[in-house]
Design a protein around this motif. Structure first.
Motif, PDB file in Angstrom:
ATOM      1  N   MET A   1       0.842  -1.187   0.000  1.00 26.01           N
ATOM      2  CA  MET A   1       0.000   0.000   0.000  1.00 26.01           C
ATOM      3  C   MET A   1       0.883   1.244   0.000  1.00 26.01           C
ATOM      4  N   LYS A   2       0.415   2.286  -0.688  1.00 30.97           N
ATOM      5  CA  LYS A   2       1.204   3.508  -0.783  1.00 30.97           C
ATOM      6  C   LYS A   2       0.744   4.512   0.274  1.00 30.97           C
ATOM      7  N   PHE A   3       1.729   5.173   0.904  1.00 29.02           N
ATOM      8  CA  PHE A   3       1.450   6.196   1.898  1.00 29.02           C
ATOM      9  C   PHE A   3       2.193   7.470   1.508  1.00 29.02           C
ATOM     10  N   ALA A   4       1.572   8.603   1.800  1.00 32.53           N
ATOM     11  CA  ALA A   4       2.243   9.892   1.687  1.00 32.53           C
ATOM     12  C   ALA A   4       2.715  10.277   3.077  1.00 32.53           C
ATOM     13  N   ILE A   5       4.003  10.576   3.189  1.00 31.29           N
ATOM     14  CA  ILE A   5       4.567  11.023   4.460  1.00 31.29           C
ATOM     15  C   ILE A   5       4.494  12.546   4.472  1.00 31.29           C
ATOM     16  N   VAL A   6       3.678  13.071   5.373  1.00 37.00           N
ATOM     17  CA  VAL A   6       3.328  14.489   5.367  1.00 37.00           C
ATOM     18  C   VAL A   6       3.978  15.201   6.549  1.00 37.00           C
ATOM     19  N   ARG A   7       4.577  16.368   6.281  1.00 38.81           N
ATOM     20  CA  ARG A   7       5.180  17.160   7.351  1.00 38.81           C
ATOM     21  C   ARG A   7       4.087  17.766   8.229  1.00 38.81           C
ATOM     22  N   GLU A   8       4.245  17.632   9.531  1.00 34.58           N
ATOM     23  CA  GLU A   8       3.250  18.155  10.465  1.00 34.58           C
ATOM     24  C   GLU A   8       3.178  19.682  10.418  1.00 34.58           C
ATOM     25  N   VAL A   9       4.314  20.333  10.207  1.00 39.64           N
ATOM     26  CA  VAL A   9       4.388  21.783  10.314  1.00 39.64           C
ATOM     27  C   VAL A   9       3.592  22.508   9.232  1.00 39.64           C
ATOM     28  N   ASP A  10       3.564  21.945   8.011  1.00 47.04           N
ATOM     29  CA  ASP A  10       2.881  22.652   6.920  1.00 47.04           C
ATOM     30  C   ASP A  10       2.005  21.754   6.043  1.00 47.04           C
ATOM     31  N   GLU A  18       6.004   2.914  -0.115  1.00 45.94           N
ATOM     32  CA  GLU A  18       5.259   1.653  -0.244  1.00 45.94           C
ATOM     33  C   GLU A  18       5.523   0.844   1.020  1.00 45.94           C
ATOM     34  N   ALA A  19       4.459   0.492   1.740  1.00 49.72           N
ATOM     35  CA  ALA A  19       4.630  -0.264   2.985  1.00 49.72           C
ATOM     36  C   ALA A  19       3.490  -1.257   3.133  1.00 49.72           C
ATOM     37  N   GLN A  20       3.854  -2.500   3.385  1.00 51.10           N
ATOM     38  CA  GLN A  20       2.857  -3.561   3.576  1.00 51.10           C
ATOM     39  C   GLN A  20       2.623  -3.866   5.051  1.00 51.10           C
ATOM     40  N   LEU A  22       3.170  -2.223   9.365  1.00 50.16           N
ATOM     41  CA  LEU A  22       3.346  -1.043  10.201  1.00 50.16           C
ATOM     42  C   LEU A  22       4.817  -0.748  10.477  1.00 50.16           C
ATOM     43  N   GLU A  23       5.619  -1.778  10.666  1.00 53.12           N
ATOM     44  CA  GLU A  23       7.041  -1.578  10.958  1.00 53.12           C
ATOM     45  C   GLU A  23       7.747  -0.852   9.815  1.00 53.12           C
ATOM     46  N   THR A  24       7.495  -1.289   8.588  1.00 52.93           N
ATOM     47  CA  THR A  24       8.110  -0.635   7.416  1.00 52.93           C
ATOM     48  C   THR A  24       7.650   0.810   7.322  1.00 52.93           C
ATOM     49  N   LEU A  25       6.356   1.033   7.568  1.00 59.24           N
ATOM     50  CA  LEU A  25       5.818   2.393   7.489  1.00 59.24           C
ATOM     51  C   LEU A  25       6.475   3.305   8.520  1.00 59.24           C
ATOM     52  N   LEU A  26       6.583   2.835   9.759  1.00 57.38           N
ATOM     53  CA  LEU A  26       7.178   3.653  10.814  1.00 57.38           C
ATOM     54  C   LEU A  26       8.659   3.917  10.567  1.00 57.38           C
ATOM     55  N   MET A  27       9.367   2.945   9.988  1.00 59.27           N
ATOM     56  CA  MET A  27      10.799   3.136   9.674  1.00 59.27           C
ATOM     57  C   MET A  27      10.995   4.225   8.628  1.00 59.27           C
ATOM     58  N   ASN A  28       9.993   4.445   7.799  1.00 58.99           N
ATOM     59  CA  ASN A  28      10.098   5.428   6.720  1.00 58.99           C
ATOM     60  C   ASN A  28       9.362   6.723   7.023  1.00 58.99           C
ATOM     61  N   THR A  29       8.950   6.898   8.277  1.00 58.49           N
ATOM     62  CA  THR A  29       8.272   8.129   8.687  1.00 58.49           C
ATOM     63  C   THR A  29       9.168   8.868   9.665  1.00 58.49           C
ATOM     64  N   PRO A  30       9.860   9.914   9.212  1.00 50.72           N
ATOM     65  CA  PRO A  30      10.774  10.632  10.107  1.00 50.72           C
ATOM     66  C   PRO A  30      10.010  11.432  11.160  1.00 50.72           C
ATOM     67  N   ALA A  31      10.725  11.866  12.167  1.00 50.28           N
ATOM     68  CA  ALA A  31      10.136  12.698  13.217  1.00 50.28           C
ATOM     69  C   ALA A  31       9.567  13.964  12.586  1.00 50.28           C
ATOM     70  N   GLY A  32       8.415  14.387  13.111  1.00 51.51           N
ATOM     71  CA  GLY A  32       7.787  15.594  12.587  1.00 51.51           C
ATOM     72  C   GLY A  32       6.916  15.344  11.377  1.00 51.51           C
ATOM     73  N   PRO A  37      -2.604   7.218   4.065  1.00 50.02           N
ATOM     74  CA  PRO A  37      -2.806   6.378   2.874  1.00 50.02           C
ATOM     75  C   PRO A  37      -3.030   7.263   1.648  1.00 50.02           C
ATOM     76  N   CYS A  38      -2.440   6.880   0.542  1.00 48.00           N
ATOM     77  CA  CYS A  38      -2.515   7.722  -0.660  1.00 48.00           C
ATOM     78  C   CYS A  38      -2.633   6.843  -1.899  1.00 48.00           C
ATOM     79  N   ASP A  39      -3.805   6.861  -2.526  1.00 50.49           N
ATOM     80  CA  ASP A  39      -3.984   6.080  -3.758  1.00 50.49           C
ATOM     81  C   ASP A  39      -4.101   6.980  -4.985  1.00 50.49           C
ATOM     82  N   ASN A  40      -3.828   8.277  -4.807  1.00 53.60           N
ATOM     83  CA  ASN A  40      -3.900   9.229  -5.915  1.00 53.60           C
ATOM     84  C   ASN A  40      -2.542   9.247  -6.630  1.00 53.60           C
ATOM     85  N   PRO A  41      -2.451   8.771  -7.890  1.00 53.13           N
ATOM     86  CA  PRO A  41      -1.151   8.719  -8.581  1.00 53.13           C
ATOM     87  C   PRO A  41      -0.591  10.088  -8.937  1.00 53.13           C
TER      88      PRO A  41
END
Length: 200
Positions: A1-10, A18-20, A22-32, A37-41
């Motif tokens: 599944m595709k996710f957009a990692i969005v900055r909290e500040v703006d 792409e993460a199947q 939770l562990e993979t998703l969290l490893m690729n989500t930096p602080a802040g 979920p994002c299915d819009n190409p």
């Protein structure tokens, strides 16, 4: 599944992941940042943002005339360099060779007003002086079994004429564009100058 990692500040999309699990998703989500979920190409990092209505293209503020001018001048100079390289061989050594060949053309032409006079003047030089002044023409004439350097000089001149004419035109286009961009006052004028550029 595709996710957009969005900055909290703006809310700007920082990256797509792409993460199947939770562990993979969290490893690729930096602080802040938060994952969504994002299915819009069409979503592109840096150009889209997340808001109350979901993902939407990011609206960027208009640049100031000075900011746009600097950006367009940089683009003109980069494009001019790319066009110049269509007429000139890459590499510093090759450029040096062409410069020395051009010098041989000029030196040969300065020896007289007729071909016979020029050839006689070449023969009048000592072997050392002749070799130093016309080393490329002499080498080319020798390898082609030509009786003198005149045909090599003609080839050097023809090649330089084609290359230099193209490069000179690009230089003129670049200089005029930069001058017009510096004279333009508004965003509309700046964009019109850039849109009117023709490199061919």
């Amino acid at each position: 599944m595709k996710f957009a990692i969005v900055r909290e500040v703006d809310g700007v999309v920082d990256r797509l992941v792409e993460a199947q699990d939770l562990e993979t998703l969290l490893m690729n989500t930096p602080a802040g940042c938060d994952p969504h979920p994002c299915d819009n190409p069409a979503v592109v990092p840096g150009e889209w943002r997340w808001g109350s209505g979901g993902f939407a293209p990011r609206t960027l503020p208009e640049p100031t005339p000075d900011e746009l001018r600097a950006d367009l001048i940089a683009k003109v100079k980069q494009t001019a360099e790319e066009w110049r390289m269509r007429f000139m061989s890459p590499g510093g050594a090759k450029k040096a060779v062409y410069s020395m060949k051009q010098a041989e053309v000029e030196a040969f032409n300065a020896l007289g007003t007729t071909l016979a006079g020029r050839l006689a003047a070449v023969l009048g030089l000592s072997a050392t002086a002749r070799g130093r002044r016309f080393r490329y023409a002499l080498a080319e004439a020798a390898i082609r079994n030509e009786p003198d350097i005149s045909k090599a000089i003609d080839r050097f001149a023809a090649g330089a004429d084609i290359s230099n004419a193209g490069a000179a035109r690009i230089e003129a286009v670049e200089q005029l564009a930069v001058m017009n961009l510096r004279a333009a006052k508004t965003l509309g004028e700046l964009r019109a100058v850039y849109a009117a550029l023709s490199w061919q």
